[in-house]
Design a protein around this motif. Structure first.
Motif, PDB file in Angstrom:
ATOM      1  N   LEU A 185       3.957  54.843  36.967  1.00  0.00           N
ATOM      2  CA  LEU A 185       3.061  53.687  36.957  1.00  0.00           C
ATOM      3  C   LEU A 185       3.865  52.484  36.506  1.00  0.00           C
ATOM      4  N   VAL A 186       3.791  51.386  37.252  1.00  0.00           N
ATOM      5  CA  VAL A 186       4.581  50.211  36.906  1.00  0.00           C
ATOM      6  C   VAL A 186       3.739  48.948  37.070  1.00  0.00           C
ATOM      7  N   GLU A 187       3.854  48.048  36.094  1.00  0.00           N
ATOM      8  CA  GLU A 187       3.233  46.733  36.213  1.00  0.00           C
ATOM      9  C   GLU A 187       4.201  45.816  36.950  1.00  0.00           C
ATOM     10  N   CYS A 188       3.754  45.183  38.015  1.00  0.00           N
ATOM     11  CA  CYS A 188       4.595  44.295  38.818  1.00  0.00           C
ATOM     12  C   CYS A 188       4.020  42.890  38.785  1.00  0.00           C
ATOM     13  N   LYS A 189       4.859  41.928  38.429  1.00  0.00           N
ATOM     14  CA  LYS A 189       4.414  40.549  38.280  1.00  0.00           C
ATOM     15  C   LYS A 189       4.875  39.672  39.433  1.00  0.00           C
ATOM     16  N   SER A 190       4.084  38.628  39.700  1.00  0.00           N
ATOM     17  CA  SER A 190       4.589  37.504  40.472  1.00  0.00           C
ATOM     18  C   SER A 190       5.318  36.612  39.458  1.00  0.00           C
ATOM     19  N   GLY A 191       5.452  35.314  39.732  1.00  0.00           N
ATOM     20  CA  GLY A 191       6.011  34.441  38.717  1.00  0.00           C
ATOM     21  C   GLY A 191       7.308  33.759  39.103  1.00  0.00           C
ATOM     22  N   TYR A 192       7.876  34.147  40.252  1.00  0.00           N
ATOM     23  CA  TYR A 192       9.068  33.452  40.733  1.00  0.00           C
ATOM     24  C   TYR A 192       8.725  32.596  41.951  1.00  0.00           C
ATOM     25  N   GLY A 193       7.459  32.167  41.992  1.00  0.00           N
ATOM     26  CA  GLY A 193       7.017  31.271  43.048  1.00  0.00           C
ATOM     27  C   GLY A 193       6.652  29.917  42.470  1.00  0.00           C
ATOM     28  N   LEU A 194       5.756  29.948  41.445  1.00  0.00           N
ATOM     29  CA  LEU A 194       5.240  28.776  40.734  1.00  0.00           C
ATOM     30  C   LEU A 194       4.355  27.893  41.609  1.00  0.00           C
ATOM     31  N   SER A 195       4.628  27.782  42.897  1.00  0.00           N
ATOM     32  CA  SER A 195       3.696  27.121  43.808  1.00  0.00           C
ATOM     33  C   SER A 195       2.689  28.156  44.298  1.00  0.00           C
ATOM     34  N   LEU A 196       1.500  27.702  44.680  1.00  0.00           N
ATOM     35  CA  LEU A 196       0.465  28.623  45.146  1.00  0.00           C
ATOM     36  C   LEU A 196       0.954  29.434  46.347  1.00  0.00           C
ATOM     37  N   GLU A 197       1.617  28.776  47.279  1.00  0.00           N
ATOM     38  CA  GLU A 197       2.071  29.452  48.497  1.00  0.00           C
ATOM     39  C   GLU A 197       3.006  30.617  48.182  1.00  0.00           C
ATOM     40  N   THR A 198       3.994  30.384  47.309  1.00  0.00           N
ATOM     41  CA  THR A 198       4.972  31.445  47.031  1.00  0.00           C
ATOM     42  C   THR A 198       4.406  32.503  46.098  1.00  0.00           C
ATOM     43  N   GLU A 199       3.555  32.116  45.173  1.00  0.00           N
ATOM     44  CA  GLU A 199       2.903  33.122  44.328  1.00  0.00           C
ATOM     45  C   GLU A 199       2.090  34.091  45.187  1.00  0.00           C
ATOM     46  N   LEU A 200       1.364  33.547  46.163  1.00  0.00           N
ATOM     47  CA  LEU A 200       0.589  34.406  47.060  1.00  0.00           C
ATOM     48  C   LEU A 200       1.493  35.275  47.921  1.00  0.00           C
ATOM     49  N   LYS A 201       2.647  34.733  48.329  1.00  0.00           N
ATOM     50  CA  LYS A 201       3.605  35.534  49.086  1.00  0.00           C
ATOM     51  C   LYS A 201       4.049  36.743  48.262  1.00  0.00           C
ATOM     52  N   MET A 202       4.355  36.525  46.986  1.00  0.00           N
ATOM     53  CA  MET A 202       4.770  37.618  46.117  1.00  0.00           C
ATOM     54  C   MET A 202       3.642  38.634  45.930  1.00  0.00           C
ATOM     55  N   LEU A 203       2.433  38.137  45.730  1.00  0.00           N
ATOM     56  CA  LEU A 203       1.300  39.044  45.522  1.00  0.00           C
ATOM     57  C   LEU A 203       0.980  39.852  46.775  1.00  0.00           C
ATOM     58  N   ARG A 204       1.215  39.276  47.958  1.00  0.00           N
ATOM     59  CA  ARG A 204       1.030  40.041  49.193  1.00  0.00           C
ATOM     60  C   ARG A 204       2.050  41.182  49.289  1.00  0.00           C
ATOM     61  N   VAL A 205       3.276  40.914  48.862  1.00  0.00           N
ATOM     62  CA  VAL A 205       4.304  41.960  48.864  1.00  0.00           C
ATOM     63  C   VAL A 205       3.940  43.069  47.875  1.00  0.00           C
ATOM     64  N   ILE A 206       3.457  42.689  46.688  1.00  0.00           N
ATOM     65  CA  ILE A 206       3.022  43.687  45.697  1.00  0.00           C
ATOM     66  C   ILE A 206       1.860  44.506  46.254  1.00  0.00           C
ATOM     67  N   GLU A 207       0.915  43.848  46.922  1.00  0.00           N
ATOM     68  CA  GLU A 207      -0.222  44.555  47.506  1.00  0.00           C
ATOM     69  C   GLU A 207       0.240  45.536  48.580  1.00  0.00           C
ATOM     70  N   ARG A 208       1.200  45.135  49.407  1.00  0.00           N
ATOM     71  CA  ARG A 208       1.726  46.047  50.432  1.00  0.00           C
ATOM     72  C   ARG A 208       2.351  47.276  49.780  1.00  0.00           C
ATOM     73  N   ALA A 209       3.121  47.064  48.720  1.00  0.00           N
ATOM     74  CA  ALA A 209       3.737  48.194  48.028  1.00  0.00           C
ATOM     75  C   ALA A 209       2.676  49.096  47.403  1.00  0.00           C
TER      76      ALA A 209
END
Length: 381
Positions: free
Chosen positions: A107-131
């Motif tokens: 079990l692992v907690e995965c963060k966004s946070g290297y986007g800072l803009s809404l667009e890139t934060e959502l990009k990171m969260l979409r990748v986490i959701e896919r995983a």
């Protein structure tokens, strides 16, 4: 059965109880130990690329905040992550999660946070959701849009943007089933987000149903522990500079302290006061804090460092990396220990003594024979 533990007991009793059953696979664990899989948090394992250059600068004497204020650290990674495609991010992310899994993490907690803009934060969260949907390892997703103050904004302006734009969009995507986010994080630190901005963001995240699990009291005493207790935070990570009052408040509020011995070691910080927290009744968890500044995949090494540098006992370290880490993610009712009815997340090690998982420093690929998640073998040596 169906990914959950059906029974636990002596081998002869189990064999008698299930004599008429058929199994996909039988594993002979004679002379071995069965332990819960580790839960690892927090991790910023989704970013592009790595930051080996920052380590070189740190070794030359620069502090974490020196690098940050010069445009390195988080800011450097933000620029590269914004430029990367989702497929590039997913490829490196998948590889890192595989390394964690082979070291016994289920079990692992995965963060966004290297986007800072809404667009890139959502990009990171979409990748986490896919995983989360495609990989066998369990994932708890954390929105960390307040990881740093974007260029050209004050902390207050960045907080306004997160509250007015980011969080409503996350709520909408969650309602539509497109992205599932569990936790909200803020880097509460001098020169980053002050206490007032942190409070505003965390309250707003809690209002849309996110668990509070944030960075606090790492480099400077910020009274973050007191704030977390006030807001009903599930967990606070780092806490190298926590006050005595903050420790007492966390104990009363049942707010978990997530201690990160790898970060203190690699950034040459003073170690968190684990013994004081344990003696005061704080729930203590351990994590690797995997990120460009703490590049460690192995929870066994984290447990080893906790015992040596923070004076935790081996049973305390094991509990901190399993059931307590699951608690920090709000999942201890279903994960983190070997109990009937809980999810079948476990590891099998080639040693008759479980302590070898912590006693041995490195080389865990030789010690761990199997990693099992949701009752499925996801790694076999």
């Amino acid at each position: 059965r169906d990914g959950f533990i059906k029974a636990i007991g002596p081998a002869d009793a189990i064999q008698k109880q299930f004599s008429g059953e058929t199994f996909q696979e039988r594993i002979d664990c004679s002379g071995k130990c069965i332990l819960p899989g580790s839960a690892d948090l927090p991790t910023a394992s989704l970013y592009f690329p790595d930051l080996r250059a920052s380590l070189c600068v740190q070794l030359a004497g620069a502090t974490y905040m020196d690098i940050h204020q010069a445009g390195g650290g988080i800011n450097f990674t933000v620029e590269r992550t914004r430029q990367a495609s989702e497929e590039e991010l997913y490829s490196s992310f998948q590889q890192r999660l595989g390394c964690m899994m082979r070291a016994g993490t289920t079990l692992v907690e995965c963060k966004s946070g290297y986007g800072l803009s809404l667009e890139t934060e959502l990009k990171m969260l979409r990748v986490i959701e896919r995983a989360r949907r495609e990989l066998d390892i369990g994932i708890s997703a954390t929105y960390c849009g307040a990881h740093s103050v974007p260029k050209g904004k004050t902390a207050s302006e960045a907080a306004d943007d997160i509250i007015k734009n980011h969080l409503p969009r996350l709520k909408e995507l969650g309602r539509n089933g497109e992205i599932h986010v569990d936790n909200i994080d803020v880097f509460c630190e001098k020169g980053v987000f002050d206490l007032d901005s942190t409070r505003r963001i965390l309250r707003s995240g809690k209002d849309i149903g996110l668990q509070i699990n944030f960075h606090g009291d790492e480099l400077h005493p910020m009274k973050a522990a007191e704030l977390g207790a006030e807001l009903g935070a599930q967990a606070i990570s780092h806490l190298e500079e926590v006050s005595d009052e903050g420790i007492a408040a966390m104990a009363t509020a049942r707010c978990c302290a997530v201690l990160l011995p790898t970060t203190a070691y690699m950034l040459r910080l003073k170690q968190p006061r684990a013994r004081k927290m344990l003696d005061e009744g704080v729930i203590v968890a351990l994590g690797s804090d995997f990120n460009p500044n703490a590049y460690c995949f192995s929870m066994p090494m984290v447990m080893h460092l906790a015992c040596v540098n923070m004076r935790m006992s081996m049973p305390e370290a094991l509990a901190a990396a399993t059931i307590n880490a699951a608690y920090a993610l709000g999942k201890s009712h279903i994960q983190g220990s070997l109990e009937v009815g809980k999810q079948g997340d476990l590891i099998i090690i080639s040693s008759p003594r479980w302590e070898h998982l912590i006693y041995q420093f490195g080389g865990h690929h030789e010690l761990i024979d199997y990693v099992i998640a949701k009752g499925k073998v996801i790694y076999k040596k």
